[in-house]
Design an enzyme around this catalytic site. Structure first.
Site, PDB file in Angstrom:
ATOM      1  N   LYS A  78       0.843  -1.195   0.000  1.00 58.31           N
ATOM      2  CA  LYS A  78       0.000   0.000   0.000  1.00 58.31           C
ATOM      3  C   LYS A  78       0.880   1.246   0.000  1.00 58.31           C
ATOM      4  O   LYS A  78       1.906   1.296   0.704  1.00 58.31           O
ATOM      5  CB  LYS A  78      -0.915  -0.009   1.229  1.00 58.31           C
ATOM      6  CG  LYS A  78      -1.920   1.135   1.285  1.00 58.31           C
ATOM      7  CD  LYS A  78      -2.841   0.993   2.492  1.00 58.31           C
ATOM      8  CE  LYS A  78      -3.855   2.120   2.579  1.00 58.31           C
ATOM      9  NZ  LYS A  78      -4.788   1.955   3.723  1.00 58.31           N
ATOM     10  N   SER A 159      -9.784   2.412   2.907  1.00 59.03           N
ATOM     11  CA  SER A 159      -8.869   3.069   1.999  1.00 59.03           C
ATOM     12  C   SER A 159      -7.940   2.116   1.246  1.00 59.03           C
ATOM     13  O   SER A 159      -7.327   2.485   0.259  1.00 59.03           O
ATOM     14  CB  SER A 159      -8.004   4.058   2.794  1.00 59.03           C
ATOM     15  OG  SER A 159      -7.181   3.367   3.735  1.00 59.03           O
ATOM     16  N   SER A 183     -10.262   0.112   7.343  1.00 57.82           N
ATOM     17  CA  SER A 183      -9.737   0.186   5.980  1.00 57.82           C
ATOM     18  C   SER A 183      -9.004  -1.056   5.502  1.00 57.82           C
ATOM     19  O   SER A 183      -8.535  -1.079   4.360  1.00 57.82           O
ATOM     20  CB  SER A 183      -8.819   1.406   5.836  1.00 57.82           C
ATOM     21  OG  SER A 183      -9.583   2.589   5.853  1.00 57.82           O
TER      22      SER A 183
END
Length: 493
Positions: A78, A159, A183
């Site tokens: 990420k 997210s 998330s």
């Protein structure tokens, strides 16, 4: 021959150790998948050379009889994790061009365990969002489609939407995520994969771009529970560079995995039966209850009376911390700088932040600045912290009656991109089931439990006691084994 990109982390590790294939073959296969999956917009930066270098190191080590836990396994990272020599933006223009000279502790641990990096994954800007629509570099598209024949592009959740989409689409076998209010878990539920948020402090936050420091926690996202356990072992551990890091030994979670829940008590919190819950979510939850009973668990009703205050509490505390953390982005030290002709320092600050931050980030900064202001600090922020303590106490009292909790992960299946972006409150409600455990710092995991009538994945969430990742993983494994979830997104990209 088995398609290498269909293999789980455990299968890649075991097949590599057995000599069924080389690490280089695995890296080449996944690099090819990443290149073929560009239309999902899951990657912001591709790093095929990193994956190949790690694979070649693994192949050389295997020849000499030296094996690392993640040797031969390439991962997606990420874009919130700083990676040395590779651009890290937190999906925001204000950090565009920022190339760290250091490695986050979590990625350093993964690479030390032998993993390679396939690239940096797209996300909601500064991890603020539930749909991956706030990225400055375009939204990620879920690999799933509704079976109604429509072409609506679906949200992969947020997210960590780039991570969830990449795992679900078989572009990566596993990925790192971060979870502030859900998330990791909500995007895992939306895309039919597994993801665990460990106890706050299990994984170091050092080198992870901060959103809300008392809530942010890294965790793994992968195809199944075993893969999450494997990744979490490599990611966890004490870090003296992080003042909130837990100074505790890392258990061998994979070795202790068991779907037998005999003697365990699973709590069902009545407050999670929220008004307007779709019948499909209620039915999924009931199937989950039957699954844990079949695994030998005793099911008990529990009460978490302050649950209804969790969302408003979170949306005071998280923006307040974001307002403080994001004050550092001023165009002076790193990232983008907007400098109008003849501007003074204050005008440069204002122009840089106006141009660099997206609408959702600005919204949360303004909320956070407001609740921290002199006239409202006690009325909002101090009160929210008191309510947070009450929410944590609810969980502490629940542990007298049960070992883990079972709830839905999200209040719906994946929605279409653009469907909720005009209504921030509707978007925030996506986190209604995940936020309470985040406020309490508890380990929690989402596993796929079934499909809705449109053929989209639905997730079940297991919440555990502090430091009891094993209990969470075992209960999740029990659900996984009985759900028998084998559905996958049909390739269209």
């Amino acid at each position: 021959m088995t398609v290498l990109t269909d293999l789980t982390i455990a299968a890649i590790r075991d097949g590599f150790l057995a000599g069924d294939f080389s690490a280089r073959e695995v890296a080449d296969a996944f690099n090819g998948a990443v290149a073929a999956g560009k239309s999902l917009n899951a990657f912001l930066v591709e790093t095929p050379d990193h994956a190949i270098a790690a694979a070649e190191n693994a192949d050389r080590a295997r020849a000499s009889g030296d094996f690392l836990p993640l040797a031969g396994v390439p991962l997606g990272i990420k874009d919130l994790f700083c990676t040395a020599g590779v651009q890290t933006t937190a999906a925001s223009h204000i950090l565009e061009g920022f190339t760290p000279t250091y490695e986050s502790t979590v990625t350093a641990k993964l690479f030390a365990a032998g993993a390679g990096m396939l690239g940096k994954l797209n996300m909601d800007q500064f991890a603020m969002g539930s749909s991956n629509e706030t990225s400055a570099f375009g939204n990620v598209i879920s690999p799933w489609k509704r079976k109604d024949g429509g072409n609506a592009a679906l949200s992969p959740g947020g997210s960590s939407g780039g991570s969830s989409a990449a795992v679900a689409a078989r572009l990566v076998p596993g990925a790192t995520g971060t979870d502030t209010g859900g998330s990791i878990r909500q995007p895992a539920a939306f895309t039919g994969i597994s993801g665990i948020k460990p106890t706050y402090g299990r994984c170091s936050r050092w080198g992870v771009v901060a959103f809300a420091s008392s809530l942010d926690q890294a965790g793994p996202m992968a195809r199944d529970v075993r893969d999450c356990a494997i990744m979490l072992e490599a990611m966890s551990g004490f870090d003296p560079k992080d003042a909130t890091s837990l100074d505790m030994a890392v258990p061998n979670w994979e070795a202790a995995l068991s779907g037998d829940l005999t003697g365990k008590r699973v709590g069902i919190p009545k407050e999670y039966r929220v008004d307007g819950m779709p019948p499909e979510i209620e039915a999924l939850w009931q199937r989950g209850i039957e699954m844990v009973k079949d695994a030998g668990a005793e099911v008990v009703d529990v009460s978490l009376p302050h649950t209804k205050y969790a969302l408003p509490t979170y949306y005071i505390i998280a923006p307040a911390e974001a307002s403080s953390n994001l004050a550092r982005y001023d165009g002076v030290r790193y990232g983008q700088r907007a400098l109008p002709d003849g501007a003074n320092l204050q005008e440069m600050y204002a122009a840089t932040r106006a141009a660099g931050f997206g609408a959702e980030v600005k919204r949360r900064i303004m909320i956070g600045t407001y609740v921290l202001s002199a006239g409202f600090y006690d009325a909002y922020y101090t009160k929210a912290q008191k309510v947070r303590a009450l929410i944590a106490r609810d969980f502490e009292l629940a542990w007298d009656k049960c070992d883990v909790l079972l709830t839905p992960t999200a209040p719906s299946a994946a929605f279409a991109l653009g469907e909720k972006s005009a209504d921030p409150i509707a978007m925030y409600l996506n986190d209604v089931f995940t936020v309470p455990s985040s406020l309490a710092g508890l380990p929690a995991m989402s596993v796929p439990g079934g499909l809705d009538k449109q053929g989209l994945p639905l997730g079940l969430q297991v919440i555990g006691k502090p430091f009891d990742e094993q209990g969470v993983l075992n209960a999740s494994l029990a659900v996984e084994e009985r759900a028998g979830f084998t559905a996958r997104a049909e390739r269209w990209w």
